[in-house]
Every structure is written in structure tokens, then in C-alpha cells.
Design a protein around this motif. Structure first.
Motif, PDB file in Angstrom:
ATOM      1  N   ASN A 141      -6.391   3.684  18.167  1.00 48.12           N
ATOM      2  CA  ASN A 141      -5.940   1.741  18.086  1.00 48.12           C
ATOM      3  C   ASN A 141      -6.955   0.965  18.204  1.00 48.12           C
ATOM      4  OD1 ASN A 141      -4.023   2.795  16.050  1.00 48.12           O
ATOM      5  ND2 ASN A 141      -2.041   1.940  17.745  1.00 48.12           N
ATOM      6  N   ASN A 142      -7.059   0.924  20.061  1.00 50.70           N
ATOM      7  CA  ASN A 142      -8.242   0.203  20.484  1.00 50.70           C
ATOM      8  C   ASN A 142      -9.335   0.426  19.448  1.00 50.70           C
ATOM      9  OD1 ASN A 142      -9.915  -0.108  23.130  1.00 50.70           O
ATOM     10  ND2 ASN A 142      -8.781  -1.945  22.732  1.00 50.70           N
ATOM     11  N   PHE A 143     -10.413   1.289  19.624  1.00 52.28           N
ATOM     12  CA  PHE A 143     -11.264   1.885  19.330  1.00 52.28           C
ATOM     13  C   PHE A 143     -11.793   1.475  18.002  1.00 52.28           C
ATOM     14  CE2 PHE A 143     -14.755   4.409  17.191  1.00 52.28           C
ATOM     15  CZ  PHE A 143     -15.020   4.982  18.425  1.00 52.28           C
ATOM     16  N   ARG A 144     -10.547   1.308  17.163  1.00 49.71           N
ATOM     17  CA  ARG A 144     -10.775   0.483  15.684  1.00 49.71           C
ATOM     18  C   ARG A 144     -11.098  -0.140  15.382  1.00 49.71           C
ATOM     19  NH1 ARG A 144      -6.841   5.011  14.168  1.00 49.71           N
ATOM     20  NH2 ARG A 144      -7.623   6.771  13.410  1.00 49.71           N
ATOM     21  N   SER A 145     -10.405  -1.354  16.107  1.00 48.62           N
ATOM     22  CA  SER A 145     -10.075  -2.954  16.560  1.00 48.62           C
ATOM     23  C   SER A 145     -11.768  -3.015  17.158  1.00 48.62           C
ATOM     24  CB  SER A 145      -9.125  -3.059  17.290  1.00 48.62           C
ATOM     25  OG  SER A 145      -9.462  -3.268  17.986  1.00 48.62           O
ATOM     26  N   LEU A 146     -11.842  -2.556  17.799  1.00 45.34           N
ATOM     27  CA  LEU A 146     -13.385  -2.908  18.520  1.00 45.34           C
ATOM     28  C   LEU A 146     -14.512  -1.845  17.042  1.00 45.34           C
ATOM     29  CD1 LEU A 146     -12.960  -2.262  22.064  1.00 45.34           C
ATOM     30  CD2 LEU A 146     -13.350  -4.052  21.414  1.00 45.34           C
ATOM     31  N   PHE A 147     -14.677  -0.895  16.563  1.00 45.12           N
ATOM     32  CA  PHE A 147     -16.001  -0.079  15.530  1.00 45.12           C
ATOM     33  C   PHE A 147     -15.524  -0.071  14.750  1.00 45.12           C
ATOM     34  CE2 PHE A 147     -16.320   1.064  20.696  1.00 45.12           C
ATOM     35  CZ  PHE A 147     -17.200   0.021  20.786  1.00 45.12           C
ATOM     36  N   PRO A 148     -15.202  -1.533  13.313  1.00 43.11           N
ATOM     37  CA  PRO A 148     -14.423  -1.193  12.449  1.00 43.11           C
ATOM     38  C   PRO A 148     -15.564  -0.087  11.687  1.00 43.11           C
ATOM     39  CG  PRO A 148     -14.814  -3.270  12.913  1.00 43.11           C
ATOM     40  CD  PRO A 148     -15.043  -2.379  14.128  1.00 43.11           C
ATOM     41  N   ASN A 149     -16.427   0.307  12.028  1.00 42.93           N
ATOM     42  CA  ASN A 149     -17.709   0.598  11.328  1.00 42.93           C
ATOM     43  C   ASN A 149     -17.907   2.119  11.412  1.00 42.93           C
ATOM     44  OD1 ASN A 149     -18.491  -1.337   9.349  1.00 42.93           O
ATOM     45  ND2 ASN A 149     -20.005  -2.285  11.791  1.00 42.93           N
ATOM     46  N   VAL A 150     -17.559   3.185  12.245  1.00 47.49           N
ATOM     47  CA  VAL A 150     -16.914   4.037  12.835  1.00 47.49           C
ATOM     48  C   VAL A 150     -15.849   5.061  12.735  1.00 47.49           C
ATOM     49  CG1 VAL A 150     -16.814   6.021  14.476  1.00 47.49           C
ATOM     50  CG2 VAL A 150     -17.834   3.501  14.927  1.00 47.49           C
ATOM     51  N   ILE A 151     -15.918   6.362  12.203  1.00 46.66           N
ATOM     52  CA  ILE A 151     -14.807   6.196  10.804  1.00 46.66           C
ATOM     53  C   ILE A 151     -14.246   8.094  12.046  1.00 46.66           C
ATOM     54  CG2 ILE A 151     -14.165   7.994   9.024  1.00 46.66           C
ATOM     55  CD1 ILE A 151     -16.728   7.362   7.894  1.00 46.66           C
ATOM     56  N   LEU A 152     -12.952   7.006  12.660  1.00 52.56           N
ATOM     57  CA  LEU A 152     -12.124   7.655  13.454  1.00 52.56           C
ATOM     58  C   LEU A 152     -11.305   8.900  12.708  1.00 52.56           C
ATOM     59  CD1 LEU A 152     -11.998   7.971  16.715  1.00 52.56           C
ATOM     60  CD2 LEU A 152      -9.731   6.827  16.707  1.00 52.56           C
ATOM     61  N   LYS A 153     -11.639   9.654  13.799  1.00 54.17           N
ATOM     62  CA  LYS A 153     -10.563  11.275  13.319  1.00 54.17           C
ATOM     63  C   LYS A 153     -10.190  11.417  15.097  1.00 54.17           C
ATOM     64  CE  LYS A 153     -12.364  11.678   9.126  1.00 54.17           C
ATOM     65  NZ  LYS A 153     -11.145  11.699   7.857  1.00 54.17           N
ATOM     66  N   GLU A 154      -9.083  11.054  14.506  1.00 49.92           N
ATOM     67  CA  GLU A 154      -8.071  10.868  15.475  1.00 49.92           C
ATOM     68  C   GLU A 154      -7.634  12.566  15.973  1.00 49.92           C
ATOM     69  OE1 GLU A 154      -4.359   8.797  16.119  1.00 49.92           O
ATOM     70  OE2 GLU A 154      -5.210   7.939  14.812  1.00 49.92           O
ATOM     71  N   GLU A 155      -7.451  13.618  14.524  1.00 46.36           N
ATOM     72  CA  GLU A 155      -6.621  14.755  14.772  1.00 46.36           C
ATOM     73  C   GLU A 155      -7.752  15.315  15.240  1.00 46.36           C
ATOM     74  OE1 GLU A 155      -8.837  13.385  10.666  1.00 46.36           O
ATOM     75  OE2 GLU A 155      -7.268  12.556  12.175  1.00 46.36           O
ATOM     76  N   ASN A 156      -8.614  14.977  15.406  1.00 44.90           N
ATOM     77  CA  ASN A 156     -10.171  15.942  15.337  1.00 44.90           C
ATOM     78  C   ASN A 156     -10.394  16.207  16.216  1.00 44.90           C
ATOM     79  OD1 ASN A 156     -10.232  16.454  12.724  1.00 44.90           O
ATOM     80  ND2 ASN A 156     -12.689  15.251  12.782  1.00 44.90           N
ATOM     81  N   LEU A 157     -10.259  17.589  17.363  1.00 47.63           N
ATOM     82  CA  LEU A 157     -10.814  17.818  18.572  1.00 47.63           C
ATOM     83  C   LEU A 157     -12.186  17.457  18.947  1.00 47.63           C
ATOM     84  CD1 LEU A 157      -9.442  18.780  21.418  1.00 47.63           C
ATOM     85  CD2 LEU A 157      -9.964  20.703  20.587  1.00 47.63           C
ATOM     86  N   ILE A 158     -13.048  17.986  18.067  1.00 40.29           N
ATOM     87  CA  ILE A 158     -14.457  18.562  18.412  1.00 40.29           C
ATOM     88  C   ILE A 158     -15.236  17.633  16.720  1.00 40.29           C
ATOM     89  CG2 ILE A 158     -16.779  19.424  18.436  1.00 40.29           C
ATOM     90  CD1 ILE A 158     -14.896  21.203  19.983  1.00 40.29           C
TER      91      ILE A 158
END
Length: 329
Positions: A141-158
């Protein structure tokens, strides 16, 4: 011979940072050793690098010495960035020189791999804009708020995209290290390292480890009311149409605001809340699959299984058997 640079951040680190540095070093050293045993030369020269001669960790309790200044490394092939403290604004101040050096090396052809919250350094350097990445699920959640232009896939290990690798949290950095060993050395070397280090090979998901809490770090009061309603009515089959009407918001606008605030659609959010409750029930009680299913508002076992597997990567029974010893007995 290729050159591997393992970054030693300038303070702002945790014990996990040390684990990443030491674990990665040992993994690649083992791969080099295996190659020599099989008549080949070392593939990588492994070097620790930072902006000072010593990296301090855990309030000075531990230190990493013999660090090469990054300013002396003009060319490298692969860079590994360990985890950082979760207070990224604090971490970024102490590591700006490193982030700039990493970005410069990437432009010059180096590949980069971040471990756990090391992804923050790559994102701050603009290297992840428009790309997919992973990091520890706890900081998502913190990562998304700081970097909205990045596509975060938190379910992915790699994740692996355009010469940039990222991974999930904790000690899963060892899975990333094995992944990189296979990519740079070969499959047999990766298998050898996995057996020596006793780390499962080919793990690709951290879904089973995620504890869903929901993104609440936003200022949309309507969405917060919707989240509260969903979380307080687990046994209901939530109708998004009815929920948006209850809050006096048009359905299309409601969906847009919900996704913007939480990163999930209302339906996805409801599914995650329900499945998180179900996971805890499977971990801590002797309730049957059907009992838990009904308590979180599902009446179709097939549908419940499909949603549970989509979110956790496991079936309800597999999850229960893995995390509840009493249930297995």
C-alpha cells in the motif's frame, strides 16, 4: 569474466539487508564453486560496493567491511540491491548516490535485481515507471502511494522485465538468487545451489503469505465507508450496485474512485476481505470448508474454491492442511 555488484546501502538498513547481502554473496559464490568443480572458470567476480568503506546495520551492531566505493566501478553486468528500511523517505536520503549510480549503470547495459523493499530504490530512480515489479506484500500500500506509475504485482514472487528483476519479501530473495543463477549459469547449477542452500526452486508466488489489510491510506471518505461496510458484512453477497446506491454515488464513478483509492475493484476488495477471514478460520479453528464458506457469504463451493485459489494459490483444503496441524490430526 562478468562482474556482479552487491550494493551495501548507506545506513537506513535492517537485519534483512544483511541477510540479503550475505545470502546473495553465498549463493553466487556457490555457483562459481560448482562451475570450477566441473572444469569451468568463475562466471562472476563478486564485489560489495557502497558509498563508504563500511556499511552499518542495526544501530551499529553489525557492519560490512571491505566495501568498494561505487565511484570506482565504471562497468558492471549485474547489480543486486538488498532490502531497505520501510520508512523509504528516510532511506532515500541516505542512498541517493547509490540510486543515481544504479540508474547510470542500467543505462550502460547492466541488469539490476532488487530484493524485498530494495524495489524502492529502483522506483525512486525512475527505473520502474510503467513496468511491473514486486516487493514485500506488507509494504504494498505504501509503495503504491509513493510510486503510482509503477505496476505493482504483490502476488508475484519474482518479476523479470527489460533487464530488471524484483522479488517479494522476507527470505524469498534466495528464490530470486536461484532464478538469476539459472539465467546466468545454467539449470543444473541452479538445481545444485537449491540443494546446497535447501531452497525450493521455481517458486513464483508469494500469494499464500499475504495478509490482506486493505489500503486505507487515502482521503476518500466514501470509499472508506464502503470498505467498512464490506468488512462488517462478511456473510453477505455484496452487490456493488446496491452499495454505490447506499452511498449515493453513481456506479461508474464509485468503481473509479474505489480502484484509485485501494488498487482493487469493489468486487476484488470484497473477495480479498472474505478470503482473508476464511484463511484465519482455517488456521485457527476446526470448522469445515462448507462452514467457513457460508460464513463469508458463499453458497457455491466451486466458486469459493476458485476465488480462494486465485488469491492464495492454493485450494481451501490445501491451505487448511498446511497451516492447521490440529485439522490434519
Amino acid at each position: 569474466m562478468k562482474h556482479l555488484t552487491i550494493i551495501v546501502p548507506d545506513g537506513q538498513c535492517t537485519l534483512s539487508s544483511v541477510a540479503c547481502i550475505v545470502g546473495a554473496y553465498e549463493m553466487f559464490a556457490s555457483a562459481n564453486e560448482y562451475w570450477k568443480e566441473n572444469g569451468k572458470d568463475d562466471l562472476f567476480k563478486i564485489e560489495l560496493a557502497g558509498v563508504s568503506a563500511q556499511g552499518q546495520f542495526h544501530n551499529g551492531m553489525l557492519s560490512v567491511n571491505y566495501v568498494s566505493p561505487v565511484s570506482t566501478i565504471t562497468k558492471t553486468d549485474l547489480i543486486l540491491v538488498p532490502s531497505l528500511v520501510h520508512d523509504f523517505k528516510k532511506a532515500s536520503k541516505g542512498n541517493q548516490l547509490l540510486a543515481d549510480w544504479v540508474a547510470k549503470q542500467y543505462k550502460n547495459g547492466a541488469e539490476i535485481a532488487s530484493m524485498c523493499t530494495g524495489a524502492y530504490m529502483l522506483a525512486s530512480a525512475g527505473l520502474l515507471d510503467g513496468k511491473t515489479c514486486s516487493t514485500h506484500w506488507r509494504t504494498a500500500n505504501n509503495f503504491r502511494s509513493l510510486f503510482p506509475n509503477v505496476i505493482l504485482k504483490e502476488e508475484n514472487l519474482i518479476t523479470d522485465e527489460n533487464g530488471i528483476y524484483t522479488n517479494g519479501g522476507g527470505y524469498s530473495f534466495l528464490n530470486l538468487a536461484i532464478y538469476l543463477v539459472e539465467k546466468y549459469y545454467d539449470r543444473q547449477t541452479a538445481i545444485y545451489c537449491s540443494k546446497i542452500m535447501q531452497v525450493e526452486i521455481d517458486r513464483q508466488s508469494q500469494s499464500a503469505f499475504i495478509i490482506f489489510t486493505g489500503q486505507k491510506l487515502h482521503g476518500d471518505e466514501i470509499v472508506k465507508q464502503a470498505q467498512s461496510y464490506i468488512e462488517s458484512n462478511l456473510d453477505e453477497k455484496i452487490s456493488v450496485e446496491e452499495l454505490s446506491s447506499r452511498l449515493a454515488v453513481g456506479r461508474r464513478n464509485f468503481d473509479r474512485r474505489f480502484v484509485k483509492a485501494t488498487g482493487n475493484t469493489p468486487i476484488e476488495y470484497a473477495q480479498r476481505v472474505k478470503i482473508e477471514w476464511a484463511k484465519k478460520a482455517f488456521e485457527n479453528t476446526r470448522k469445515t470448508i462448507n462452514e467457513v464458506m457460508y460464513e463469508v457469504g458463499y453458497s457455491d463451493l466451486k466458486a469459493f474454491r476458485e476465488v480462494f485459489r486465485k488469491i492464495t494459490g492454493m485450494s481451501p483444503l490445501e491451505y487448511k492442511n498446511k497451516y492447521n496441524k490440529e485439522a490434519v490430526v
